[in-house]
Design a protein around this motif. Structure first.
Motif, PDB file in Angstrom:
ATOM      1  N   GLN B  37       0.850  -1.182   0.000  1.00 26.53           N
ATOM      2  CA  GLN B  37       0.000   0.000   0.000  1.00 26.53           C
ATOM      3  C   GLN B  37       0.884   1.230   0.000  1.00 26.53           C
ATOM      4  O   GLN B  37       1.592   1.509   0.972  1.00 26.53           O
ATOM      5  CB  GLN B  37      -0.928   0.023   1.214  1.00 26.53           C
ATOM      6  CG  GLN B  37      -1.896   1.198   1.197  1.00 26.53           C
ATOM      7  CD  GLN B  37      -2.832   1.205   2.386  1.00 26.53           C
ATOM      8  OE1 GLN B  37      -2.500   0.731   3.479  1.00 26.53           O
ATOM      9  NE2 GLN B  37      -4.048   1.717   2.189  1.00 26.53           N
ATOM     10  N   PHE B  90       1.167  -5.515   3.631  1.00 29.15           N
ATOM     11  CA  PHE B  90       0.143  -6.211   4.397  1.00 29.15           C
ATOM     12  C   PHE B  90       0.034  -7.656   3.944  1.00 29.15           C
ATOM     13  O   PHE B  90       0.003  -7.942   2.747  1.00 29.15           O
ATOM     14  CB  PHE B  90      -1.215  -5.543   4.250  1.00 29.15           C
ATOM     15  CG  PHE B  90      -1.318  -4.212   4.922  1.00 29.15           C
ATOM     16  CD1 PHE B  90      -1.194  -3.039   4.207  1.00 29.15           C
ATOM     17  CD2 PHE B  90      -1.533  -4.137   6.294  1.00 29.15           C
ATOM     18  CE1 PHE B  90      -1.278  -1.809   4.832  1.00 29.15           C
ATOM     19  CE2 PHE B  90      -1.629  -2.912   6.935  1.00 29.15           C
ATOM     20  CZ  PHE B  90      -1.501  -1.740   6.203  1.00 29.15           C
ATOM     21  N   GLY B 106      -3.206  -8.542   8.604  1.00 28.12           N
ATOM     22  CA  GLY B 106      -2.329  -8.155   9.686  1.00 28.12           C
ATOM     23  C   GLY B 106      -2.215  -6.639   9.739  1.00 28.12           C
ATOM     24  O   GLY B 106      -2.819  -5.925   8.929  1.00 28.12           O
ATOM     25  N   ASP B 107      -1.429  -6.136  10.679  1.00 26.48           N
ATOM     26  CA  ASP B 107      -1.291  -4.691  10.859  1.00 26.48           C
ATOM     27  C   ASP B 107      -0.151  -4.087  10.054  1.00 26.48           C
ATOM     28  O   ASP B 107       0.132  -2.895  10.190  1.00 26.48           O
ATOM     29  CB  ASP B 107      -1.136  -4.351  12.344  1.00 26.48           C
ATOM     30  CG  ASP B 107      -2.475  -4.368  13.075  1.00 26.48           C
ATOM     31  OD1 ASP B 107      -2.483  -4.568  14.298  1.00 26.48           O
ATOM     32  OD2 ASP B 107      -3.514  -4.194  12.397  1.00 26.48           O
ATOM     33  N   ARG B 110       5.985  -1.547   7.880  1.00 26.10           N
ATOM     34  CA  ARG B 110       6.326  -0.285   7.222  1.00 26.10           C
ATOM     35  C   ARG B 110       7.794  -0.311   6.848  1.00 26.10           C
ATOM     36  O   ARG B 110       8.654  -0.336   7.725  1.00 26.10           O
ATOM     37  CB  ARG B 110       5.991   0.883   8.142  1.00 26.10           C
ATOM     38  CG  ARG B 110       4.510   1.170   8.171  1.00 26.10           C
ATOM     39  CD  ARG B 110       4.004   1.614   9.514  1.00 26.10           C
ATOM     40  NE  ARG B 110       2.546   1.695   9.493  1.00 26.10           N
ATOM     41  CZ  ARG B 110       1.733   0.653   9.683  1.00 26.10           C
ATOM     42  NH1 ARG B 110       2.232  -0.538   9.951  1.00 26.10           N
ATOM     43  NH2 ARG B 110       0.417   0.795   9.632  1.00 26.10           N
TER      44      ARG B 110
END
Lengths: 113, 114
Positions: B37, B90, B106-107, B110
Motif C-alpha cells: 500500500q 500487508f 495483519g497490521d 512499514r
C-alpha cells in the motif's frame, strides 16, 4: 484491466448522521465485493461483503448496496459515531477460490462532533 | 486468537540490501496474500498462495519472492531493495470453506528503502 474507484476521496459528516460512501467498479465479471475500514497504523478491517447475486446486504449499522446495471457499490453507515472515522476501501473480485482483490483508492470519513 | 501476525512492524533498509517480511496466521486458512500500500492509495496484490507449496503472482510481483512451506507461514522476500519498494506491506489470509470468504489482514510492515 479491472479498476475500482471512488467518487469522493474525503467525506465529512456530523456525529449521529448517516454516511454514504460510494464506489464504482469497471469489471462486469466481478462477482464478489467487500468493504474494509482502515484506521491509522492498522491493517484493513472487514466490514461487510456482498455477492453479485444480491443487491443489498445489511449488517450492524452498515448496509451495502450493489447496482450491477451501473456497476456501483455503496456503503451506508447509520448513526455515525466518532469511532467510524477512518479510510474506507471497496474491493472487487472476479476470480474463483483464492481472491485477487482489486482495491479502490479509499475514502477518508471524518466525523464532526 | 492472534489472527494474522506480521513482523517486523518497521524496517529501514539500504538500497541493494535484502530482507524477509514474516507473516503467520493461526486460523488454519488455506489462502494467503501479500499486498503493498503506497501513500494515499489502495492495496495492490503482490503474490498469493492457495496452499502449502503453491504460490502465484499478483498484480505487482517484480522484485519480490515468496514461499509457502507450511499452512501457517507465508514469508515475502526482497532480494535487492530499491527505493520504489518503500511502502507498507500487508499480509492477509482467508478460508476456502463455504465459498468466497473475506480476507483478514495483519497490521502491516512499514518499510523504507534509503
Amino acid at each position: 484491466g479491472e479498476n475500482v474507484g471512488l467518487h469522493l476521496p474525503t467525506l465529512s459528516v456530523q456525529e449521529g448522521d448517516n454516511s454514504i460512501i460510494n464506489c464504482a467498479y469497471s469489471n462486469s465479471a466481478s462477482d464478489y465485493f467487500i468493504w474494509y475500514k482502515q484506521e491509522s497504523g492498522k491493517g484493513p478491517q472487514f466490514i461487510i461483503d456482498i455477492r453479485s447475486n444480491m443487491d443489498k446486504r445489511q449488517g450492524q449499522r452498515v448496509t451495502v448496496l450493489l447496482n450491477k446495471t451501473v456497476k456501483h457499490l455503496s456503503l451506508q453507515i447509520a448513526a455515525t459515531q466518532p469511532g467510524d472515522s477512518a479510510v474506507y476501501f471497496c474491493a472487487e473480485n472476479s476470480g474463483q477460490g483464492a481472491q485477487k482483490l482489486v482495491f479502490g483508492q479509499g475514502t477518508r470519513l471524518t466525523i464532526n462532533p | 486468537n492472534a489472527g494474522v501476525t506480521q513482523t517486523p512492524k518497521f524496517r529501514i533498509l539500504k538500497i541493494g540490501q535484502s530482507m524477509t517480511l514474516q507473516c503467520a496466521q493461526d486460523m488454519n486458512h488455506n489462502y494467503m496474500y501479500w499486498y503493498r500500500q503506497d501513500p494515499g492509495m489502495g492495496l495492490k496484490l503482490i503474490y498469493y498462495s492457495v496452499g502449502a507449496g503453491i504460490t502465484d503472482k499478483g498484480e505487482v510481483p517484480n522484485g519480490y519472492n515468496v514461499s509457502r512451506s507450511t499452512t501457517e507461514d507465508f514469508p515475502l522476500r526482497l532480494e535487492l531493495a530499491a527505493p520504489s519498494q518503500t511502502s507498507v506491506y500487508f499480509c492477509a489470509s482467508s478460508s476456502r470453506d463455504r465459498g468466497v470468504q473475506p480476507q483478514h489482514f495483519g497490521d502491516g510492515t512499514r518499510l523504507s528503502i534509503l
